[in-house]
Design a protein around this motif. Structure first.
Motif, PDB file in Angstrom:
ATOM      1  N   HIS A   5     -11.055   0.681  -2.236  1.00 16.79           N
ATOM      2  CA  HIS A   5      -9.859  -0.098  -2.536  1.00 16.79           C
ATOM      3  C   HIS A   5     -10.128  -1.154  -3.604  1.00 16.79           C
ATOM      4  O   HIS A   5     -11.091  -1.886  -3.537  1.00 16.79           O
ATOM      5  N   GLU A  45       1.333  -4.241  -3.875  1.00 21.30           N
ATOM      6  CA  GLU A  45      -0.010  -3.851  -3.433  1.00 21.30           C
ATOM      7  C   GLU A  45      -0.825  -5.059  -2.972  1.00 21.30           C
ATOM      8  O   GLU A  45      -1.617  -4.965  -2.032  1.00 21.30           O
ATOM      9  N   SER A  49      -2.335  -5.311   0.820  1.00 19.75           N
ATOM     10  CA  SER A  49      -3.787  -5.368   0.993  1.00 19.75           C
ATOM     11  C   SER A  49      -4.293  -6.741   1.423  1.00 19.75           C
ATOM     12  O   SER A  49      -5.393  -6.834   1.974  1.00 19.75           O
ATOM     13  N   GLY A 124      -3.048   3.421  -2.390  1.00 20.97           N
ATOM     14  CA  GLY A 124      -4.159   2.752  -1.724  1.00 20.97           C
ATOM     15  C   GLY A 124      -5.502   3.228  -2.241  1.00 20.97           C
ATOM     16  O   GLY A 124      -6.459   2.462  -2.333  1.00 20.97           O
ATOM     17  N   ARG A 125      -5.576   4.507  -2.607  1.00 17.53           N
ATOM     18  CA  ARG A 125      -6.811   5.067  -3.162  1.00 17.53           C
ATOM     19  C   ARG A 125      -6.987   4.734  -4.652  1.00 17.53           C
ATOM     20  O   ARG A 125      -8.036   5.004  -5.225  1.00 17.53           O
ATOM     21  N   ASN A 345      -3.052   1.097   3.478  1.00 17.49           N
ATOM     22  CA  ASN A 345      -4.357   0.622   3.935  1.00 17.49           C
ATOM     23  C   ASN A 345      -5.246   1.753   4.436  1.00 17.49           C
ATOM     24  O   ASN A 345      -6.469   1.659   4.370  1.00 17.49           O
ATOM     25  N   ALA A 348      -6.693   3.067   1.322  1.00 20.33           N
ATOM     26  CA  ALA A 348      -7.688   2.119   0.819  1.00 20.33           C
ATOM     27  C   ALA A 348      -8.884   1.996   1.749  1.00 20.33           C
ATOM     28  O   ALA A 348      -9.824   1.255   1.436  1.00 20.33           O
ATOM     29  N   CYS A 350      -8.962   0.514   4.581  1.00 20.94           N
ATOM     30  CA  CYS A 350      -8.959  -0.825   5.193  1.00 20.94           C
ATOM     31  C   CYS A 350      -8.644  -0.675   6.684  1.00 20.94           C
ATOM     32  O   CYS A 350      -7.536  -1.004   7.135  1.00 20.94           O
TER      33      CYS A 350
END
Length: 486
Positions: A5, A45, A49, A124-125, A345, A348, A350
């Motif tokens: 992320h 974003e 995040s 997210g990626r 997320n 990402a 997360c």
């Protein structure tokens, strides 16, 4: 190393200063990698995040609840408008062809939810090209579906109405409704799709505002077309179609403006991909199955109650269904409202934020369920009395007893509905489809058909809570299986 992320410096500083451990991504290694990547994030974003989870959850969940409640209001209001301003025959004629409208909304929901999840995961990626491809694929796929459906349904309106059960008395009224509504299928479908896209792009409150405005305009325009212009069932369909199309135009305009503000997403290349469309359609299939199975189960409830109790039983179920629909709409609003947060997320990686938002959503659903159980057990008689004259004592008694039994479903359905939304959000459509299938076509239908043989009318009311209870056991096993991935 997997792509990690891309958190900007402002989020890294916030991570160091904050005592909220939901900001931890994958340890210090991820933070140093994020500094190295230095990618510019949009405001949306940054919020997904970095924003604290509780206000972020409320910012997405509350608009979802508001939109779902107004969608529930629309179905009730449409029935009142047609039934009171035109007549019972017109109401039957409209209900006969409602499955066509349900089919379109189900497909739009499939595409909308699937597109929303894919945009969130890919952004997210940091895969903006994939996010734009998902967006374009959803738009083009829905346009093709609504275009072909509009032409086919309007050409074969009479044949379709007869196939769905319209007799010589209902046929003219049914076809008029079709010709009033069906030319606007693209507008209806795109309004539902744009509602999800606005949430994916970080505007849940605006999406709710447009949806509420659309439904209020639908109610007003339908009353005008029916009561003042004398258009009958044609006017009812026309009012709905025009309202949703206007909502789609407003939503589409805002989406274009927001895309231009997201430099990474706006400038990157994207294209229609049949493979991507098929995947996002499959990913949203559980929501479409839920929409379709709702109509099937209502039909089964009606014919079973007609067999055991008669018309009074059908009337009682209609009242209970209104009350259950309100509580379920709140739970759906909370669960679907969290999809953009979970998807982004999850993409990402997360995981602490994914776990945190799931806990908040589950707590909200359980509180809502507890409130609904309390209201339907303690205040059920008063709630039913809002919809029917007190002289209908048999219907009221049936409805109050039915509401108490069916309210027990709220012990489990908040968990089940959230699980279905969660699996959709993390791009696991097969698991989401399993949950939706168990709650509807498999266990609920089986319960409606079998339980009355042993428990009579009470067995009909118990079918829903038992279906949700059994589903919850299976879902718990699925969740525990995936717990290590969070």
């Amino acid at each position: 190393m997997d792509k990690i992320h891309h958190i900007p410096n402002v989020c890294i500083e916030k991570y160091h200063k904050s005592k909220d451990y939901s900001f931890r991504i994958s340890g210090m290694r991820s933070i140093f990698a994020a500094k190295k990547m230095e990618t510019t994030l949009s405001k949306n974003e940054l919020q997904l995040s970095c924003e604290r989870l509780r206000p972020l959850f409320l910012r997405y969940a509350l608009p979802g609840v508001g939109a779902m409640l107004f969608l529930a209001l629309q179905s009730i209001a449409d029935g009142l408008i047609v039934g009171r301003l035109i007549g019972a025959t017109a109401l039957a004629a409209v209900n006969i062809v409602i499955p066509i409208y349900t089919l379109v909304t189900a497909v739009a929901l499939m595409i909308g939810v699937g597109t929303q999840a894919q945009i969130g995961i890919r952004m997210g990626r940091g895969d903006y090209s994939g996010a734009k491809t998902a967006l374009i694929s959803g738009l083009v796929g829905l346009l093709f579906f609504t275009g072909t459906t509009t032409v086919g349904v309007n050409i074969f309106a009479d044949e379709i109405a007869v196939f769905l059960g319209a007799d010589n008395e209902l046929l003219p009224l049914s076809t008029k409704y079709i010709h009033g509504l069906m030319p606007w299928l693209a507008g209806i479908g795109f309004q539902l799709l744009f509602d999800y896209m606005l949430k994916a792009l970080g505007h849940p409150r605006f999406a709710m505002t447009v949806m509420i405005g659309t439904i209020l305009l639908n109610i007003v325009s339908s009353v005008i077309c029916v009561s003042y212009l004398g258009m009958g069932t044609f006017g009812t369909g026309l009012g709905t179609g025009m309202s949703f199309t206007l909502g789609a135009v407003v939503s589409g305009y805002v989406i274009v403006k927001q895309l231009r503000k997201n430099t990474e997403l706006y400038t990157v290349h994207g294209r229609f991909s049949l493979k991507t469309f098929g995947h996002l359609f499959y990913n949203g299939s559980s929501e479409g199955l839920t929409e379709i199975s709702t109509g099937v189960t209502v039909f089964l409830f009606n014919i079973t109650l007609m067999k055991y109790v008669g018309a009074a039983g059908v009337a009682a179920f209609t009242l209970v269904d209104y009350l259950m629909f309100i509580g379920t709409s709140v739970i759906l609003g909370i669960s679907n409202g969290t999809i953009p947060i979970i998807s982004y997320n999850w993409g990402a990686r997360c995981m602490p934020r994914v776990k945190g938002i799931v806990r908040l959503a589950l707590a909200g659903n359980l509180v809502c369920g507890a409130v609904m159980i309390f209201l339907l057990w303690v205040c059920g008689h008063a709630a039913v009395g809002l919809f029917i004259d007190s002289a209908e004592s048999q219907v009221i008694d049936l409805a109050v007893r039915g509401a108490r039994f069916m309210s027990l479903a709220f012990l489990f359905n908040g968990f089940n509905i959230l699980a279905s939304s969660f699996f959709t959000a993390i791009d696991k459509p097969g698991l989401s489809l399993v949950v939706a299938s168990l709650r509807g076509p498999v266990l609920l239908v089986s319960g409606i058909l079998s339980l009355p043989r042993w428990f009579g009318v009470d067995g009909i009311w118990l079918a829903m809570p038992l279906a949700d209870a059994l589903t919850a056991v299976i879902v718990l096993w699925l969740v525990l299986k995936w717990k290590k991935r969070l």
